[in-house]
Design an enzyme around this catalytic site. Structure first.
Site, PDB file in Angstrom:
ATOM      1  N   LYS A 176       0.847  -1.192   0.000  1.00 14.61           N
ATOM      2  CA  LYS A 176       0.000   0.000   0.000  1.00 14.61           C
ATOM      3  C   LYS A 176       0.889   1.250   0.000  1.00 14.61           C
ATOM      4  O   LYS A 176       1.481   1.624   1.013  1.00 14.61           O
ATOM      5  CB  LYS A 176      -0.913   0.042   1.226  1.00 14.61           C
ATOM      6  CG  LYS A 176      -1.991   1.116   1.035  1.00 14.61           C
ATOM      7  CD  LYS A 176      -2.346   1.851   2.302  1.00 14.61           C
ATOM      8  CE  LYS A 176      -1.812   3.219   2.482  1.00 14.61           C
ATOM      9  NZ  LYS A 176      -1.985   4.235   1.503  1.00 14.61           N
ATOM     10  N   GLY A 229       6.889   5.948   7.689  1.00 19.03           N
ATOM     11  CA  GLY A 229       6.008   7.121   7.646  1.00 19.03           C
ATOM     12  C   GLY A 229       6.109   7.922   8.916  1.00 19.03           C
ATOM     13  O   GLY A 229       7.122   7.880   9.632  1.00 19.03           O
ATOM     14  N   GLY A 234       2.884   5.491  12.927  1.00 17.98           N
ATOM     15  CA  GLY A 234       3.622   4.328  13.421  1.00 17.98           C
ATOM     16  C   GLY A 234       3.109   3.866  14.775  1.00 17.98           C
ATOM     17  O   GLY A 234       2.939   2.663  15.011  1.00 17.98           O
ATOM     18  N   GLU A 249       9.814   2.568  10.505  1.00 18.64           N
ATOM     19  CA  GLU A 249      10.834   3.583  10.176  1.00 18.64           C
ATOM     20  C   GLU A 249      10.114   4.922  10.186  1.00 18.64           C
ATOM     21  O   GLU A 249       9.347   5.231   9.280  1.00 18.64           O
ATOM     22  CB  GLU A 249      11.424   3.334   8.780  1.00 18.64           C
ATOM     23  CG  GLU A 249      12.117   1.991   8.605  1.00 18.64           C
ATOM     24  CD  GLU A 249      13.404   1.886   9.394  1.00 18.64           C
ATOM     25  OE1 GLU A 249      13.973   2.930   9.777  1.00 18.64           O
ATOM     26  OE2 GLU A 249      13.834   0.758   9.661  1.00 18.64           O
ATOM     27  N   CYS A 283      13.396  12.030   5.519  1.00 18.38           N
ATOM     28  CA  CYS A 283      13.416  11.663   6.942  1.00 18.38           C
ATOM     29  C   CYS A 283      14.770  12.018   7.534  1.00 18.38           C
ATOM     30  O   CYS A 283      14.890  12.274   8.720  1.00 18.38           O
ATOM     31  CB  CYS A 283      13.130  10.182   7.106  1.00 18.38           C
ATOM     32  SG  CYS A 283      14.153   9.163   6.056  1.00 18.38           S
ATOM     33  N   GLU A 380       9.111  17.662  13.837  1.00 11.63           N
ATOM     34  CA  GLU A 380       9.458  17.441  12.427  1.00 11.63           C
ATOM     35  C   GLU A 380       8.551  18.321  11.557  1.00 11.63           C
ATOM     36  O   GLU A 380       7.330  18.182  11.597  1.00 11.63           O
ATOM     37  CB  GLU A 380       9.273  15.965  12.065  1.00 11.63           C
ATOM     38  CG  GLU A 380       9.790  15.648  10.673  1.00 11.63           C
ATOM     39  CD  GLU A 380       9.534  14.199  10.260  1.00 11.63           C
ATOM     40  OE1 GLU A 380       8.397  13.728  10.431  1.00 11.63           O
ATOM     41  OE2 GLU A 380      10.473  13.569   9.730  1.00 11.63           O
TER      42      GLU A 380
HETATM   43  P1  NAD Z   1       2.234   9.052   6.819  1.00  9.82           P
HETATM   44  O1  NAD Z   1       2.466   8.367   8.117  1.00  9.82           O
HETATM   45  O2  NAD Z   1       1.175  10.074   6.763  1.00  9.82           O
HETATM   46  O3  NAD Z   1       1.875   7.983   5.686  1.00  9.82           O
HETATM   47  C1  NAD Z   1       2.707   6.886   5.397  1.00  9.82           C
HETATM   48  C2  NAD Z   1       1.856   5.741   4.849  1.00  9.82           C
HETATM   49  O4  NAD Z   1       0.988   5.291   5.883  1.00  9.82           O
HETATM   50  C3  NAD Z   1       0.963   6.148   3.686  1.00  9.82           C
HETATM   51  O5  NAD Z   1       0.895   5.096   2.762  1.00  9.82           O
HETATM   52  C4  NAD Z   1      -0.381   6.363   4.365  1.00  9.82           C
HETATM   53  O6  NAD Z   1      -1.478   6.225   3.516  1.00  9.82           O
HETATM   54  C5  NAD Z   1      -0.345   5.268   5.413  1.00  9.82           C
HETATM   55  N1  NAD Z   1      -1.238   5.488   6.552  1.00  9.82           N
HETATM   56  C6  NAD Z   1      -1.727   6.661   7.009  1.00  9.82           C
HETATM   57  N2  NAD Z   1      -2.541   6.441   8.076  1.00  9.82           N
HETATM   58  C7  NAD Z   1      -2.546   5.106   8.286  1.00  9.82           C
HETATM   59  C8  NAD Z   1      -3.179   4.264   9.232  1.00  9.82           C
HETATM   60  N3  NAD Z   1      -3.988   4.747  10.168  1.00  9.82           N
HETATM   61  N4  NAD Z   1      -2.949   2.939   9.157  1.00  9.82           N
HETATM   62  C9  NAD Z   1      -2.129   2.409   8.230  1.00  9.82           C
HETATM   63  N5  NAD Z   1      -1.507   3.164   7.287  1.00  9.82           N
HETATM   64  C10 NAD Z   1      -1.710   4.496   7.327  1.00  9.82           C
HETATM   65  O7  NAD Z   1       3.641   9.644   6.359  1.00  9.82           O
HETATM   66  P2  NAD Z   1       3.976  10.472   5.030  1.00  9.82           P
HETATM   67  O8  NAD Z   1       3.486  11.868   5.172  1.00  9.82           O
HETATM   68  O9  NAD Z   1       3.565   9.696   3.835  1.00  9.82           O
HETATM   69  O10 NAD Z   1       5.568  10.455   5.064  1.00  9.82           O
HETATM   70  C11 NAD Z   1       6.334  11.369   5.764  1.00  9.82           C
HETATM   71  C12 NAD Z   1       6.839  10.774   7.056  1.00  9.82           C
HETATM   72  O11 NAD Z   1       7.590   9.602   6.774  1.00  9.82           O
HETATM   73  C13 NAD Z   1       7.787  11.687   7.787  1.00  9.82           C
HETATM   74  O12 NAD Z   1       7.521  11.653   9.159  1.00  9.82           O
HETATM   75  C14 NAD Z   1       9.157  11.097   7.481  1.00  9.82           C
HETATM   76  O13 NAD Z   1      10.155  11.407   8.416  1.00  9.82           O
HETATM   77  C15 NAD Z   1       8.827   9.654   7.465  1.00  9.82           C
HETATM   78  N6  NAD Z   1       9.846   8.884   6.752  1.00  9.82           N
HETATM   79  C16 NAD Z   1      10.673   8.068   7.469  1.00  9.82           C
HETATM   80  C17 NAD Z   1      11.676   7.355   6.832  1.00  9.82           C
HETATM   81  C18 NAD Z   1      12.590   6.435   7.598  1.00  9.82           C
HETATM   82  O14 NAD Z   1      13.180   5.554   6.983  1.00  9.82           O
HETATM   83  N7  NAD Z   1      12.742   6.592   8.909  1.00  9.82           N
HETATM   84  C19 NAD Z   1      11.831   7.480   5.447  1.00  9.82           C
HETATM   85  C20 NAD Z   1      10.969   8.323   4.747  1.00  9.82           C
HETATM   86  C21 NAD Z   1       9.976   9.013   5.408  1.00  9.82           C
END
Ligand code: NAD
Length: 490
Positions: A176, A229, A234, A249, A283, A380
């Site tokens: 997804k 994300g 998380g 992550e 990130c 962040e």
């Molecule tokens: P997000 O958490 O909003 O979304 C990430 C994914 O999770 C998307 O596919 C989203 O649709 C899904 N999602 C959202 N709500 C959910 C739920 N309730 N249950 C299951 N899935 C759900 O994050 P984003 O805005 O897409 O990405 C940015 C974030 O990701 C930042 O915080 C960034 O630091 C982090 N990030 C971390 C790393 C790492 O390796 N540590 C790498 C890249 C990005």
């Protein structure tokens, strides 16, 4: 690519419509135009995808691992052949400048090649038994159905960091991606299909996180969740996943320390690249710069001069340095944090505004005289906003860099070897760079963070294999009698 085309879900080897009957658009953040419409998946689609993954598992997990490796090599080859086209589409879908978009695709190629090689390793180990005529070893087996949930900021690389190790270990997948980058996800899955990944082994369900993402997380037949994300997402996932393997992550509030003995030109390049590359949406982006008071004024001037020259625009234009933010909310978030910074008493040196142009742009922004407890130094932002925190010595610098809940990436610029080595030990993060920026992970090394950046899993390299495999311990007794460990001690 056509803006009127409706892209589909990929379940059980077929491109199909969603059970919801709904679609949604993917928007180019540079010009706010629709680049395509996508099927909006729902819980029923997830059930179908899990069913397909379950059916495919037995056969796929029994394919000799080197043969699975050959499919990964084919994926790498197809990604290479299509690299330029994919990079251009990536830039259109998320605004990353073309050079960085190529890097994103290259990372996926590298990961496919690396994990293809793992097909001929996937090592366990052997070790002596405490008893005679007994042999001990470990082997690796797949986990089962893996739910892979990814963000938008590395739309080829991050899915590849999960898909390639999951595949080589013999798992089947429900993938997804973020709803901000469904085109990139679709292109990646098209390539997997062309490379010969059998039907049902990889299933793509595009749709909202709260419904599609959450029903993957909660699904009883899904044995492993690998999520990248936001920290809050998380946390929710960890709470809801139940008894599964979970890899998280999450976010970062990464810092660069610039000591008074540093090569300031080198540090300048590192801060600009770390702070404003990918418009601060990594990130590992460096959103805090901890600077020694002795060189603060000079370094501020150097930074402002360089930031002034950063060119905002369409990432497809080779002269563009900084692209747009991913969407309107992200643009508003950067504006909101600028206001927060000003209200907290930070001094704005440059930027802080939404420029008068189409697209979700935000001017590269630099605050100074910040203190560690300010929200702009703690939370962040995920935008082109960097905060300078002045410190009087090395000890205060370490205290400042560790003053956040996150622990992903970090860096120190110094020519003093003893300070560099002390920093390696004292900085609380999963990754530390010496005399380099906070970004630029290499795929054969572990990647991940500590504290609230994750729960200790690592992606990349051999540790990426651990996330997607189980270790089985095997004892072979060829003594011909019952031998009892711990009891037969003579
Ligand atoms: P997000 O958490 O909003 O979304 C990430 C994914 O999770 C998307 O596919 C989203 O649709 C899904 N999602 C959202 N709500 C959910 C739920 N309730 N249950 C299951 N899935 C759900 O994050 P984003 O805005 O897409 O990405 C940015 C974030 O990701 C930042 O915080 C960034 O630091 C982090 N990030 C971390 C790393 C790492 O390796 N540590 C790498 C890249 C990005």
């Amino acid at each position: 690519m056509s803006s009127s085309k409706i892209y589909k879900l990929f379940i059980n080897g077929k491109w199909i419509n969603s059970e919801s009957g709904e679609t949604f658009p993917s928007i180019n953040p540079t010009n706010e135009k629709v680049i395509g419409k996508f099927q909006k998946g729902n819980e029923e689609d997830v059930d179908k995808a899990v069913e397909a993954a379950e059916k495919a598992f037995k056969k796929w997990s029994e394919v000799p691992t080197p043969k699975r490796g050959l499919i990964l090599l084919k994926i790498a080859q197809l990604l290479k052949q299509n690299k330029e086209k994919l990079a251009r589409e990536l830039t259109m879908e998320m605004g990353k400048v073309i050079e960085e978009a190529r890097g994103d695709v290259q990372e996926a190629i590298d990961m496919a090649e690396y994990m293809a090689g793992e097909g001929r390793r996937l090592f366990g180990y052997t070790t002596p038994s405490e008893l005679r005529n007994k042999f001990c070893m470990t082997i690796r087996s797949p986990v089962g159905i893996c739910g892979l949930i990814t963000p938008w900021n590395f739309p080829f690389a991050i899915p590849a960091w999960k898909i390639m190790p999951a595949l080589i270990c013999g798992n089947t997948i429900v993938f997804k991606p973020s709803s901000d980058t469904p085109l990139c996800a679709t292109r990646l899955v098209e390539i997997l299909e062309r490379a010969g990944v059998p039907k049902g082994v990889v299933n793509l369900v595009i749709g909202p996180g709260g419904s599609v993402g959450m029903s993957i997380v909660k699904h009883e037949k899904v044995r492993c969740i690998s999520f990248t994300g936001h920290k809050d997402t998380g946390k929710m996932i960890l709470k809801e996943a139940g008894l599964k393997k979970v890899g998280l992550e999450l976010g970062g509030k990464n810092g660069i320390i610039v000591m008074d003995d540093a090569d300031l030109n080198l540090a300048l390049d590192g801060v600009i690249w770390g702070g404003y590359g990918t418009t601060g949406q990594r990130c590992t982006a460096a959103s805090r710069v901890i600077v020694h008071k002795k060189i603060k004024k000079k370094f501020e001037r150097m930074l402002v001069n360089r930031i002034k020259r950063l060119k905002l625009g369409n990432g497809l234009n080779i002269k563009t340095d900084v692209g747009p933010l991913i969407n309107k909310q992200a643009q508003e978030k950067s504006a909101k944090y600028t206001e927060i910074g000003l209200n907290e008493g930070a001094k704005l040196l440059i930027g802080g505004k939404i420029p008068k142009m189409k697209g979700f742009f935000f001017k590269p922004t630099l605050f100074t005289d910040c203190s560690i407890d300010m929200r702009i130094c703690q939370e962040e932002i995920f935008g082109p906003i960097v905060s300078l925190i002045p410190v009087k010595d090395f000890e205060e610098a370490i205290e400042a860099i560790n003053s956040v809940e996150y622990g992903l990436s970090s860096s120190i610029y110094t020519n003093d070897m003893s300070k560099a080595f002390k920093a390696i030990q004292k900085i609380e993060s999963g990754i530390t760079y010496i005399n380099s920026s906070t970004i630029g992970a290499e795929i054969h090394l572990p990647f991940g963070g500590i504290k609230h950046t994750g729960i200790g899993t690592r992606e990349g390299g051999i540790e990426g294999i651990h996330e997607f495999s189980e270790t089985k311990t095997v004892y072979i007794d060829y003594s011909g009698k019952l031998q009892k460990a711990q009891i037969d001690v003579g």
